[in-house]
Design a protein around this motif. Structure first.
Motif, PDB file in Angstrom:
ATOM      1  N   ALA A 424      -5.042  25.842 -54.637  1.00  0.00           N
ATOM      2  CA  ALA A 424      -5.161  24.643 -53.818  1.00  0.00           C
ATOM      3  C   ALA A 424      -4.122  23.622 -54.253  1.00  0.00           C
ATOM      4  N   VAL A 425      -3.698  22.793 -53.317  1.00  0.00           N
ATOM      5  CA  VAL A 425      -2.813  21.668 -53.580  1.00  0.00           C
ATOM      6  C   VAL A 425      -3.651  20.402 -53.631  1.00  0.00           C
ATOM      7  N   CYS A 426      -3.519  19.646 -54.711  1.00  0.00           N
ATOM      8  CA  CYS A 426      -4.257  18.391 -54.849  1.00  0.00           C
ATOM      9  C   CYS A 426      -3.465  17.272 -54.177  1.00  0.00           C
ATOM     10  N   LEU A 427      -4.126  16.536 -53.307  1.00  0.00           N
ATOM     11  CA  LEU A 427      -3.473  15.438 -52.602  1.00  0.00           C
ATOM     12  C   LEU A 427      -3.803  14.085 -53.202  1.00  0.00           C
ATOM     13  N   ASP A 428      -4.612  14.041 -54.254  1.00  0.00           N
ATOM     14  CA  ASP A 428      -4.902  12.796 -54.969  1.00  0.00           C
ATOM     15  C   ASP A 428      -5.083  13.121 -56.447  1.00  0.00           C
ATOM     16  N   GLU A 429      -5.097  12.105 -57.281  1.00  0.00           N
ATOM     17  CA  GLU A 429      -5.162  12.313 -58.732  1.00  0.00           C
ATOM     18  C   GLU A 429      -6.457  12.970 -59.160  1.00  0.00           C
ATOM     19  N   GLN A 430      -7.541  12.696 -58.454  1.00  0.00           N
ATOM     20  CA  GLN A 430      -8.832  13.282 -58.818  1.00  0.00           C
ATOM     21  C   GLN A 430      -9.012  14.691 -58.256  1.00  0.00           C
ATOM     22  N   CYS A 431      -8.053  15.137 -57.460  1.00  0.00           N
ATOM     23  CA  CYS A 431      -8.086  16.464 -56.840  1.00  0.00           C
ATOM     24  C   CYS A 431      -9.348  16.657 -55.995  1.00  0.00           C
ATOM     25  N   GLU A 432      -9.769  15.567 -55.342  1.00  0.00           N
ATOM     26  CA  GLU A 432     -10.918  15.651 -54.442  1.00  0.00           C
ATOM     27  C   GLU A 432     -10.479  16.007 -53.026  1.00  0.00           C
TER      28      GLU A 432
END
Length: 664
Positions: A424-432
């Motif tokens: 998966a690619v995280c689009l925010d720092e929290q990877c939510e």
């Protein structure tokens, strides 16, 4: 027999090694870094795999990545796909054509029938060709003449470990003997779950010995099976039905037939070695079938009293059937896998070699040789020369030096198959907030062969009949090492560079194998064999290895890179220690200890930080009389709580088992 020699006898007898020059020669006459792991060392270390026994030798790094799988490297550059060490059983290569390395969980036999393991460190490409870049390991089994009668062994221990062996040998006439064996193993594949592992193997060996002619025929096979919790993704389904939990039944199976023919004449010896091997697996990253035929001819000819010429040549044909690309690659995406745009084909390896050994004086012997080898897989021809010198100062001091070049056999992994990883690619720092990702590592059929030039010097010192010290210094330069390069986003948020649109705003990252990586390594190795008392033997080895890898033009080559082969090679343990003590308390009781240590890895990158690891294995054995069964209690990693032998690999910990064996 060597298998029954005490350490004191090993230091005074004419111990023979066959792997350095494809002939019997004394270790004292061998101008190379040689270590013999004797039968007694193997049995009394109580290892459960051949791979684990190799940690007794200097320069060898053995990493346990599950209860039944290992990484083995020699002189650094340790990785899962390590391909710079040629592994053989009785001179028959057991490497995987897929990666040009070894799947260690498939290497098994009855340990009682192993005579010794010869470990040659340094380039040995002149004699053995591709993959003998950093050295060779030759697992030499006993002649069936030495295994007459019955042998049985049974073991049971923690984590459902069970093992049973049976071997029977007999003499068919004065010249012909034979044996067969069967072996089964089962247990938990990992410490932290209930994944199961099973291995069944068996084989036969027949030996004909009539004066100047010896013939050996061997055949055998194996099947391994493990069961794991698994899942796959179908990106053509509705969002609630993308992922499906399932069970992965992984198997590996294989079989071989080999023939070795030896003829002795007055001034020359002739040898024929041929074998056929078939193996297959459905493991997602290695799925395929491989069929190999190999034949090697050689002769040792005495030209004069002080000169011996070795001439030889061979051919190897490999037929592959790997997994083709599916019609729809997004309907069944596993956590990892491998496809090929050229799934079927037959490739050949041709070689000729010559080596001249000349005794210039009573003290100085010089060896010069070269091999020319052609690989049809990438249509390349390589020259692998070597020059070595031995100087016998006196009966106590022997000095040697050598320089040689060797290459790695090109692999299907790098040239014919595309591997992938899903995530998966995280689009925010929290990877939510994430999106699906598939990373492809693409094949490259325009790669130069990996090569190494090594210079090493050594000293063997017989201090006394009870103490030997064998030391080596080495320096190696590697060229065209494999790395992942040309990283680019092929798709982002479902929109691809070729105009395609993918569901669920998928990301596709592609990288291509490159030969842009270089490395230098240097180090020191020493092995000490000491018998302070007739009842106590101590085998010690120490290795210091430093590697500096470099490349340019890729993201992974930057000084601040956090991943890639360059960073991996530059952050590996430098110090390795092995101390094995074999103590005969009485004629009936034995107590053996094996201490192993590897140093910590310091790094600014959390991924490569690793603590030092020290373990102590204990074996307590009882056998009242030679005709009675032997009972052993073995504890691996005494008192050790769960730890990782390599960062982000499966955890392992203290493990105990009981073993009973009987020769009758």
């Amino acid at each position: 027999m060597l298998m029954a020699m005490s350490l004191e006898e090993l230091t005074t007898a004419e111990v023979k090694v066959t792997s350095a020059a494809k002939k019997n020669q004394s270790i004292d006459e061998t101008p190379a870094a040689v270590y013999i792991i004797s039968h007694a060392q193997i049995k009394r270390s109580a290892v459960r795999s051949v791979a684990e026994a190799l940690a007794l030798a200097p320069g060898v790094q053995v990493t346990k990545i599950s209860e039944f799988n290992w990484q083995v490297s020699l002189r650094g550059l340790n990785e899962v796909l390590y391909n710079k060490l040629l592994i053989m059983i009785d001179g028959r290569s057991v490497y995987s054509p897929l990666m040009s390395g070894t799947f260690w969980h498939t290497i098994d036999t009855v340990f009682e029938d192993i005579d010794r393991i010869e470990v040659i460190r340094g380039t040995t490409g002149t004699m053995w060709g591709g993959n003998a870049a950093n050295g060779i390991v030759n697992i030499i089994t006993k002649s069936s003449q030495d295994t007459l009668g019955h042998y049985g062994e049974i073991s049971a221990g923690e984590r459902h470990y069970q093992n049973i062996n049976y071997r029977y040998g007999r003499a068919l006439n004065n010249d012909l003997t034979a044996r067969f064996y069967i072996k089964g193993t089962k247990g938990d594949y990992y410490l932290e779950n209930n994944d199961t592992w099973r291995n069944l193997s068996g084989g036969m060996r027949a030996d004909y010995d009539n004066n100047n002619r010896q013939i050996t025929i061997q055949t055998g096979g194996f099947q391994t099976k493990s069961v794991h919790d698994w899942y796959y993704a179908n990106f053509t389904n509705d969002p609630s039905q993308i992922f499906t939990d399932t069970e992965l039944n992984v198997y590996s199976r294989g079989g071989f037939v080999s023939l070795d023919w030896y003829e002795q004449r007055e001034n020359a010896n002739y040898e024929l070695h041929t074998w056929v091997d078939a193996n297959s697996t459905n493991e997602p990253s290695a799925k395929g079938e491989f069929y190999t035929f190999d034949i090697d001819l050689l002769t040792h000819r005495r030209l004069a009293n002080n000169h011996e010429l070795t001439l030889g040549g061979g051919i190897r044909a490999i037929h592959r059937r790997t997994e083709p690309y599916p019609d729809s690659p997004y309907q069944h995406v596993e956590p990892w896998g491998r496809y090929s745009l050229d799934p079927k084909g037959t490739d050949t390896i041709l070689n000729v070699y010559a080596q001249l050994e000349s005794r210039l004086t009573e003290q100085v012997t010089v060896t010069l040789g070269t091999k020319v080898e052609h690989f049809s897989l990438n249509d390349t021809t390589e020259i692998q020369p070597q020059a070595r010198m031995l100087y016998k100062h006196n009966n106590d001091h022997r000095f040697w030096a050598g320089v040689g070049r060797a290459v790695v056999t090109p692999s299907f992994v790098a040239t014919k198959t595309d591997g992938y990883l899903s995530g998966a690619v995280c689009l925010d720092e929290q990877c939510e907030n994430t999106r699906p990702l598939i990373k492809y590592i693409s094949a490259n059929d325009d790669l130069n062969n990996e090569s190494v030039v090594t210079v090493d010097v050594g000293h063997r010192f017989t201090v006394s009949h009870a103490l030997d010290i064998d030391s080596t210094l080495f320096y190696s330069e590697y060229r065209n090492l494999r790395m992942e390069d040309q990283s680019q986003w092929h798709c982002a948020f479902g929109e691809c560079s070729n105009g395609d649109n993918l569901p669920y705003e998928m990301f596709i990252l592609t990288e291509t194998y490159s030969d842009n990586l270089e490395a230098n390594s240097y180090g020191f190795e020493t092995a000490i064999r000491w018998t302070p008392f007739s009842s106590l033997e101590i085998n010690t080895s120490y290795s210091y290895i430093q590697t500096k890898a470099s490349c340019d033009g890729a993201t992974q080559c930057n000084d601040n890179a956090e991943s890639g082969y360059k960073v991996k090679y530059n952050h590996q343990p430098a110090h390795f220690v092995s101390i094995q003590t074999l103590w005969d308390i009485t004629t009936a009781w034995q107590l053996d200890l094996w201490y192993k240590h590897k140093s910590a890895v310091s790094s600014n990158h959390v991924t490569y930080q690793a603590p030092s690891i020290s373990t102590l294995d204990i074996r307590l054995a009882w056998q009242e009389y030679p005709t009675w069964p032997k009972v052993e209690l073995v504890v691996d990693a005494l008192g050790k709580s769960a730890y990782e032998d390599l960062p982000y690999k499966a955890k392992i910990e203290e493990s105990a088992f009981l073993r009973a064996s009987w020769n009758w």
